[in-house]
Design a protein around this motif. Structure first.
Motif, PDB file in Angstrom:
ATOM      1  N   ILE A  51       0.739  -1.041  -0.030  1.00  0.00           N
ATOM      2  CA  ILE A  51       0.190  -0.201   0.093  1.00  0.00           C
ATOM      3  C   ILE A  51       0.865   1.811  -0.245  1.00  0.00           C
ATOM      4  N   SER A  53       0.492   5.430   0.082  1.00  0.00           N
ATOM      5  CA  SER A  53      -0.216   6.357   0.393  1.00  0.00           C
ATOM      6  C   SER A  53       0.378   8.004   0.111  1.00  0.00           C
ATOM      7  N   ARG A  55       1.522  10.182   2.543  1.00  0.00           N
ATOM      8  CA  ARG A  55       2.813  10.340   3.316  1.00  0.00           C
ATOM      9  C   ARG A  55       4.114   9.880   3.008  1.00  0.00           C
ATOM     10  N   ASP A  56       3.740   8.745   2.433  1.00  0.00           N
ATOM     11  CA  ASP A  56       4.362   7.765   1.343  1.00  0.00           C
ATOM     12  C   ASP A  56       5.863   8.845   0.711  1.00  0.00           C
ATOM     13  N   ARG A  59       7.698  11.232   2.093  1.00  0.00           N
ATOM     14  CA  ARG A  59       9.116  11.526   2.545  1.00  0.00           C
ATOM     15  C   ARG A  59       9.879  11.442   1.844  1.00  0.00           C
ATOM     16  N   THR A  77       4.721   0.552   1.723  1.00  0.00           N
ATOM     17  CA  THR A  77       4.465  -0.846   2.328  1.00  0.00           C
ATOM     18  C   THR A  77       4.284  -2.632   2.441  1.00  0.00           C
ATOM     19  N   ASN A  79       3.922  -4.263   4.466  1.00  0.00           N
ATOM     20  CA  ASN A  79       3.832  -5.585   5.180  1.00  0.00           C
ATOM     21  C   ASN A  79       1.821  -4.894   6.002  1.00  0.00           C
ATOM     22  N   VAL A  80       0.963  -5.195   4.817  1.00  0.00           N
ATOM     23  CA  VAL A  80       0.032  -3.908   4.500  1.00  0.00           C
ATOM     24  C   VAL A  80      -1.706  -5.073   5.640  1.00  0.00           C
ATOM     25  N   ARG A  81      -1.466  -4.021   6.371  1.00  0.00           N
ATOM     26  CA  ARG A  81      -2.446  -5.167   7.429  1.00  0.00           C
ATOM     27  C   ARG A  81      -3.884  -4.655   6.887  1.00  0.00           C
ATOM     28  N   ARG A 100      -2.127   3.579  13.582  1.00  0.00           N
ATOM     29  CA  ARG A 100      -2.205   4.870  12.809  1.00  0.00           C
ATOM     30  C   ARG A 100      -1.680   5.171  11.375  1.00  0.00           C
ATOM     31  N   PHE A 101      -2.841   4.272  10.132  1.00  0.00           N
ATOM     32  CA  PHE A 101      -2.873   4.701   9.410  1.00  0.00           C
ATOM     33  C   PHE A 101      -4.649   4.811   9.100  1.00  0.00           C
ATOM     34  N   ARG A 102      -4.573   5.398   7.784  1.00  0.00           N
ATOM     35  CA  ARG A 102      -5.939   5.982   7.223  1.00  0.00           C
ATOM     36  C   ARG A 102      -6.176   4.816   6.287  1.00  0.00           C
ATOM     37  N   HIS A 103      -5.945   3.842   5.951  1.00  0.00           N
ATOM     38  CA  HIS A 103      -6.273   2.783   4.570  1.00  0.00           C
ATOM     39  C   HIS A 103      -6.251   1.722   5.310  1.00  0.00           C
ATOM     40  N   LEU A 104      -6.960   1.043   4.483  1.00  0.00           N
ATOM     41  CA  LEU A 104      -7.311   0.103   5.025  1.00  0.00           C
ATOM     42  C   LEU A 104      -7.824  -1.399   3.728  1.00  0.00           C
ATOM     43  N   PRO A 105      -7.415  -2.142   3.340  1.00  0.00           N
ATOM     44  CA  PRO A 105      -7.552  -3.168   2.770  1.00  0.00           C
ATOM     45  C   PRO A 105      -8.978  -4.111   2.825  1.00  0.00           C
TER      46      PRO A 105
HETATM   47  P1  AMP Z   1      -2.229   6.485   5.906  1.00  0.00           P
HETATM   48  O1  AMP Z   1      -2.124   6.643   6.772  1.00  0.00           O
HETATM   49  O2  AMP Z   1      -3.390   5.600   5.328  1.00  0.00           O
HETATM   50  O3  AMP Z   1      -1.554   8.268   4.306  1.00  0.00           O
HETATM   51  O4  AMP Z   1      -0.808   6.088   5.899  1.00  0.00           O
HETATM   52  C1  AMP Z   1       0.829   6.276   6.431  1.00  0.00           C
HETATM   53  C2  AMP Z   1       2.076   5.043   6.542  1.00  0.00           C
HETATM   54  O5  AMP Z   1       1.293   3.933   6.450  1.00  0.00           O
HETATM   55  C3  AMP Z   1       2.326   5.333   5.152  1.00  0.00           C
HETATM   56  O6  AMP Z   1       3.961   4.553   5.194  1.00  0.00           O
HETATM   57  C4  AMP Z   1       1.809   3.894   4.405  1.00  0.00           C
HETATM   58  O7  AMP Z   1       2.393   3.493   3.567  1.00  0.00           O
HETATM   59  C5  AMP Z   1       1.328   3.135   5.663  1.00  0.00           C
HETATM   60  N1  AMP Z   1       0.309   2.699   5.974  1.00  0.00           N
HETATM   61  C6  AMP Z   1      -0.750   2.948   5.246  1.00  0.00           C
HETATM   62  N2  AMP Z   1      -2.479   2.234   5.267  1.00  0.00           N
HETATM   63  C7  AMP Z   1      -1.716   0.813   5.488  1.00  0.00           C
HETATM   64  C8  AMP Z   1      -2.459  -0.192   6.295  1.00  0.00           C
HETATM   65  N3  AMP Z   1      -3.415  -0.758   5.685  1.00  0.00           N
HETATM   66  N4  AMP Z   1      -0.395  -1.515   6.812  1.00  0.00           N
HETATM   67  C9  AMP Z   1       0.270  -0.926   6.886  1.00  0.00           C
HETATM   68  N5  AMP Z   1       0.592  -0.248   6.352  1.00  0.00           N
HETATM   69  C10 AMP Z   1      -0.670   1.551   6.104  1.00  0.00           C
END
Ligand code: AMP
Length: 143
Positions: A51, A53, A55-56, A59, A77, A79-81, A100-105
């Motif tokens: 995934i 975002s 934010r990546d 950075r 990233t 290692n996706v949750r 602390r991430f805002r997206h979840l598949p």
């Molecule tokens: P976000 O808050 O979703 O913009 O993501 C913040 C950070 O978390 C970035 O480095 C993303 O690549 C990572 N990230 C976002 N969603 C996920 C997820 N479901 N699992 C793992 N990492 C994530």
């Protein structure tokens, strides 16, 4: 409430994915065009490889002018949750808060079936609160 109901209530059911060998430049265009903050990285559109975002991107761009030509696989990233259609809203909320991430598949039997963002969760909560308020209001004012 199950996460499948949140996905069904989204304005668009489109799942935006990007291939691992696409460039960061392509990613920026994809995020901007679709007005989204993250894309699932997938070679075939159904298997989750990572995934990535905004934010990546930020950075990577910081102090690195050549970053737009890098491959998405270099900044994603891996290692996706994930959650499942049957996951509860509470479960998803705590995964997002702890990670602390805002997206979840949303993945069922290894297949990507949707994506939920913290915005979808908040919108669902507001809709729920408004519905309950309207119910109470009509109960109180019924004649
Ligand atoms: P976000 O808050 O979703 O913009 O993501 C913040 C950070 O978390 C970035 O480095 C993303 O690549 C990572 N990230 C976002 N969603 C996920 C997820 N479901 N699992 C793992 N990492 C994530």
């Amino acid at each position: 409430m199950k996460i499948s109901e949140v996905v069904a209530g989204k304005a668009s059911q489109n799942i935006i994915t990007i291939k691992p060998d696409a460039s960061v430049r392509d990613l920026v265009a994809l995020l901007a065009t679709n007005n989204i903050g993250a894309a699932v990285v997938s070679g075939d559109g159904t298997t989750v490889a990572g995934i990535v975002s905004e934010r990546d991107v930020v950075r990577r761009l910081n102090g690195n002018d050549g970053a737009l030509d890098a491959a998405v696989s270099e900044i994603m990233t891996s290692n996706v949750r994930t959650c499942e259609s049957g996951s509860s809203l509470d479960e998803v909320r705590s995964i997002m808060t702890e990670g602390r991430f805002r997206h979840l598949p949303v993945v069922d039997d290894g297949r990507l079936v949707g994506v939920v963002s913290i915005g979808d969760i908040v919108k669902n909560h507001i809709d729920q609160v408004e519905f309950e308020r309207d119910q109470l209001d009509s109960y109180v004012h019924q004649t």
